[in-house]
Design an enzyme around this catalytic site. Structure first.
Site, PDB file in Angstrom:
ATOM      1  N   SER A   6      -9.424  -0.495   7.410  1.00 30.28           N
ATOM      2  CA  SER A   6      -8.890  -0.331   6.056  1.00 30.28           C
ATOM      3  C   SER A   6      -8.221  -1.559   5.470  1.00 30.28           C
ATOM      4  O   SER A   6      -7.904  -1.581   4.277  1.00 30.28           O
ATOM      5  CB  SER A   6      -7.904   0.838   6.016  1.00 30.28           C
ATOM      6  N   SER A  44      -9.579   1.920   3.273  1.00 26.91           N
ATOM      7  CA  SER A  44      -8.755   2.652   2.333  1.00 26.91           C
ATOM      8  C   SER A  44      -7.842   1.768   1.490  1.00 26.91           C
ATOM      9  O   SER A  44      -7.355   2.198   0.451  1.00 26.91           O
ATOM     10  CB  SER A  44      -7.886   3.647   3.093  1.00 26.91           C
ATOM     11  N   LYS A  85       0.850  -1.198   0.000  1.00 26.17           N
ATOM     12  CA  LYS A  85       0.000   0.000   0.000  1.00 26.17           C
ATOM     13  C   LYS A  85       0.883   1.246   0.000  1.00 26.17           C
ATOM     14  O   LYS A  85       1.948   1.258   0.645  1.00 26.17           O
ATOM     15  CB  LYS A  85      -0.889  -0.032   1.250  1.00 26.17           C
TER      16      LYS A  85
END
Lengths: 468, 470
Positions: free
Chosen positions: A160, A136, A61
């Site tokens: 997330s 997210s 990420k």
């Protein structure tokens, strides 16, 4: 022929060990899949052409600092920022030989539940590209589902990792707070942020967790694991006790299809020998959300203060220092970070601190106690991970409160610092539903065993139907 | 017109001389090229996290113990949020509502007796970076054309000591600071040099009618870089406030910069004081929980405090001499040389004046040789004595060759010289006899000059007086 859609990380390691493929072959196969699908899905913000290690690839990420690779956390304000150091988790995966495939999309500063808040455009759900992948960490979750990475790392502040895993039909772990280093993670809310693995099955998640977990002298809030990580085996749940919070039955936000899938999974658990009981988390479901939306923005308002245009990232000049900072932040931050900075600044302001931030911390203490009591006599608390399946892009973008409600079920245990594992447990209208298992502090091994047994019995096909 | 009493409290910042910074492993020190002693942590890069410097925490506790503070079983670092280019994270990490040391006191020996100065707290924080504002008139950020930042200093451990408003004059504030500085230096935790900025002091000042217990509005004075300037700044502000009250006005809460060159106090824009720092506990760190054994060990290892030493040696001297010796770090040499046979007052005078004047390091001096010199100082020529003092720091120093140069005390040798000088200065002789007895020194000086400093001044003095008083 490497079938990236089906290949698990463990299988990929087997291929490497038996020398059936090389690390370069694997890396190339995933880059090839990315080349074919990522224009549509937009999982990656950037990819690495060459394998950086002799092991299997991994997606990271974009909140994870990677030395020499631009790291923007999905924000325009960090455009062009290339870290001079690796986050501890990046260093650990590299140390284990893994090679970084690329940096995956995220809501700006990990603030969001749909990946629509990325300054670089949304990621699409591989099961239905008109829908969001969750957030997210939508980039990592979608990449794993679409066969664009065997596994990856996300960050979880209020859901997330768990929520996008649920919406994309794969397995995600939010570890116990303090078991994985936050050093080098672009911070959102320090007392909540945790890095967690995303993969196609529980064993892969456990394996990746074993690589990244453990005390880091660079992060004072980390602790040594009390026991080594065990790769789960077996298919029985005999003697296991699962607790469903009484409040779940009354939560209208949970879609009927999600509820049905959840109930079926409880039946599967009973068939495997588990005992399913009830626990009580009244404060958690009533006050968890407001508590989270005070603590997280408060910390974020401070964590994001460093983006002032002085040292790195974007700078928009002004006549004075103050004007430069104002303009840099005005142009650099998108609407969601601005909203949370304002919320958090207000919550910490003199005269409001006790009523807001102080009160939220007291609620948090209650939540911790309530979870401890709820887990008394049980191995795990079980709930759906997300109240809904993946929703259409744009559906909630104009309604922050509706978006915040996506994390209704994941937030309380995050506030309590407890580990949560999301596994796919079925489909609703052709879209994945996730089951959340919450364990005790450092109870990851137990969650892995339960998740693995359920996973075997459920037999969920993690490959999106349209890609099979 | 009523009499006014100043009420003064001090905020003292001292940079700790740890090897590395407070929250990262960058070296602490001066003289390195700009921005060379930096890393992702002290530059506030995304994701970089602070890790506490254990030594800095121990030293803060040590200081707290020396100031008779209670040591917190749990101290907590907080974030103080504000934007400034010298603050890379947008917040300073500082102990706030739960500091390491609280409720202490320091004895300030005074002519009127012991004065206890309350220490409200001593806490640990990180220093800001150094900014240079280019262009503009004020040297401050407002109006500057550009600003340059050197982050080498950023993140240096800094202790802040806050006193109660217990000081009652500028002179007392100065003496307190001298004593506190000596305490810090002797603990080995800081160089505490105002000229280098490793010690910084702000003063909070108010006045009230003598006999009153009230605390009136106080002002803060900043930017004073020597103890004397601090005293002058306080005096100037006390005078200003008395003027305001006596003219029927009201003192307003305000921060002033003191300009030592002009003696002027300049008010800062009051907007700067309205900041809300939005403190909250630093989530990247865990609370500081020093084990009781550590605190006990640090307490047991504390040296005798400067204040206690002043009290101990004062009876043999007087408060002023004792204070000069102790705050100058000279009292150990005095102790040792007295033990080696030197007279108490004579040794104090030689050490505080001749030795310090010659720039000799007191730690390098042999107390025994010093004691011999002090005892012989009236028998040997002045020049020999001065030379000897200047050489005292030499590890191979021996008083022998200097003591061998006995001063000329032989009256038969001195009398003709004295007579000649009296004959050559009839006017002065008449003046002396007319009552200007201060001229004795003139005659003695002439004789010393004539004998190239080899005469025993006391013998000369006796002989001159004898001749003049005929």
């Amino acid at each position: 022929m490497i079938d990236t859609l089906r290949l698990t990380a463990e299988e990929a390691m087997g291929l490497l060990e038996r020398r059936e493929v090389s690390a370069a072959d694997l890396h190339a196969a995933y880059l090839d899949a990315i080349g074919r699908h990522d224009d549509e899905l937009h999982c990656y913000l950037r990819t690495c052409d060459e394998p950086g290690g002799d092991g299997i690839p991994i997606a990271l990420k974009d909140v994870i600092s990677t030395k020499g690779i631009e790291t923007t956390a999905g924000s325009r304000i960090l455009e062009g920022y290339t870290p001079v150091f690796d986050a501890t988790v990046a260093a650990r995966v590299k140390g284990a030989g893994l090679s970084v495939l690329g940096k995956t999309n995220t809501d700006e500063f990990a603030m969001g539940s749909s990946t629509e808040n990325s300054a670089w455009g949304p990621t699409r759900n591989p099961w239905d590209p008109s829908r969001v992948p969750g957030g997210s960490g939508g980039g990592t979750a979608a990449a794993v589902s679409a066969g664009l990475a065997p596994w990856g790392l996300g960050s979880d502040t209020g859901g997330s990792v768990k929520q996008p895993s649920a919406l994309c039909g794969n397995v995600g772990l939010r570890p116990t707070y303090g078991t994985v280093s936050r050093y080098g993670i672009v911070a959102f809310a320090s007392s909540l942020d945790q890095i967690g693995p995303v993969a196609k099955n529980v064993r892969d998640v456990a394996l990746l967790y074993s690589i990244i977990a453990g005390r880091d002298p660079l992060d004072s809030t980390t602790a040594e694991l009390p026991e080594p990580v065990e790769l789960p085996e077996g298919d029985s749940l005999a003697g296991r006790r699962l607790a469903v919070p009484r409040q779940v039955a009354d939560l209208e936000a949970i879609e009927p299809g999600v509820r049905a899938s959840f109930e079926r999974t409880l039946d599967v658990a009973r068939e495997l020998g588990a005992e399913v009981g009830e626990c009580d988390l009244p404060v958690s479901y009533r006050y968890g959300m407001p508590c989270y939306y005070l603590v997280a923005p408060a910390e974020a308002s401070s964590n994001l203060a460093r983006y002032d245009g002085v040292r790195y990232g974007v700078r928009v000049d002004g006549a004075t220092f103050g004007e430069m900072v104002d303009r840099t932040r005005d142009e650099g931050f998108g609407p969601e970070p601005k909203r949370r900075i304002m919320l958090g600044t207000y919550a910490l302001a003199a005269g409001y601190y006790d009523a807001f931030y102080g009160q939220a911390q007291r609620v948090r203490t209650l939540l911790i106690r309530e979870h401890r009591e709820a887990l008394d006599g049980f191995d795990a608390i079980v709930t759906p991970t997300s109240p809904t399946v993946a929703f259409p892009i744009g559906d909630k973008a104009a309604d922050p409160l509706a978006m915040y409600a996506c994390d209704l079920l994941t937030i309380p245990s995050c506030l309590a610092g407890l580990p949560g594992l999301s596994i796919p447990c079925g489909l609703s209208d052709g879209l994945p539903v996730g089951l959340q298992l919450i364990g005790r502090q450092f109870g990851e091994n137990g969650l892995f065993r339960i998740g693995h047994a359920l996973e075997q019995a459920i037999g969920f096909d993690t490959v999106p139907e349209r890609l099979r | 017109m009523s009499a006014w009493e100043p009420v003064i409290g001090l905020e003292i910042h001292a940079q700790l001389k740890t090897r590395t910074k407070m929250f990262c492993r960058c070296p602490v020190g001066y003289g390195a090229g700009e921005n060379t002693q930096t890393c992702p942590v002290c530059l506030g890069f995304p994701g970089a996290l602070p890790v506490m410097n254990r030594r800095a925490i121990e030293w803060t506790i040590k200081l707290g113990l020396a100031l008779e503070c209670q040591i917190a079983g749990q101290a907590v670092f907080a974030r103080k949020n504000y934007f400034y280019p010298d603050l890379p994270k947008g917040y300073q990490i500082s102990q706030y509502d739960l500091p390491s040391c609280i409720n202490g006191k320091m004895l300030l020996p005074s002519a009127e007796g012991d004065h206890m100065i309350g220490i409200v707290r001593a806490h640990l924080e990180e220093d800001a970076a150094k900014t240079v504002h280019v262009g503009g008139r004020t040297g401050r950020i407002g109006g500057a054309e550009s600003s340059l930042v050197d982050y080498n200093r950023g993140g240096t451990p800094l202790v802040e000591i806050v006193t109660a408003p217990d000081l009652r004059s500028a002179d007392e504030a100065k003496r307190f600071l001298q004593l506190l500085r000596q305490t810090i230096v002797e603990l080995g935790i800081s160089d505490a040099e105002m000229e280098k900025g490793t010690l910084r002091v702000d003063a909070n000042v108010s006045v009230r009618p003598v006999g009153s217990d009230e605390l009136r509005t106080r002002t803060e004075i900043k930017n004073m870089n020597s103890f004397n300037f601090i005293a002058r700044g306080i005096d100037a502000e006390v005078e200003r406030q008395i003027g305001v009250w006596e003219s029927g006005g009201e003192v307003e809460q305000q921060t002033y910069d003191f300009d030592a060159a002009t003696g002027a106090l300049t008010a800062r824009r009051s907007k700067e004081e309205a900041d809300d720092y939005r403190y909250f506990p630093e989530p990247d760190l865990v609370p500081v929980e020093p084990p009781a054994e550590l605190v006990d060990a640090l307490r047991a290892a504390l040296p005798e405090s400067p204040a206690a030493r002043i009290r101990r040696i004062e009876p043999a001297l007087d408060l002023e001499r004792a204070t000069v010796l102790v705050t100058g770090g000279l009292d150990k040499l005095w102790d040792d040389s007295v033990a080696a046979g030197a007279g108490e007052v004579a040794a104090a005078n030689v050490i505080a004046n001749a030795l310090v004047g010659a720039g000799v390091d007191p730690a390098a001096v042999s107390p025994r040789e010093l004691a011999r010199l002090v005892e012989a100082r009236e028998r040997i020529p002045r020049t020999a004595f001065d030379e000897a003092v200047a050489e005292l720091g030499d590890p191979a120093f021996s008083a022998d060759p200097y003591l061998a140069q006995e001063a000329v005390s032989d009256t038969s040798e001195l009398e003709p010289i004295i007579q000649r000088i009296l004959d050559e200065n009839p006017g002065q002789v008449a003046a002396y006899r007319g009552g200007k007895e201060g001229l004795l020194g003139f005659f003695v000086g002439q004789v010393m000059k004539e004998t190239q400093g080899k005469a025993n001044p006391r013998v000369v003095s006796d002989l001159v007086r004898g001749k003049l008083n005929v």
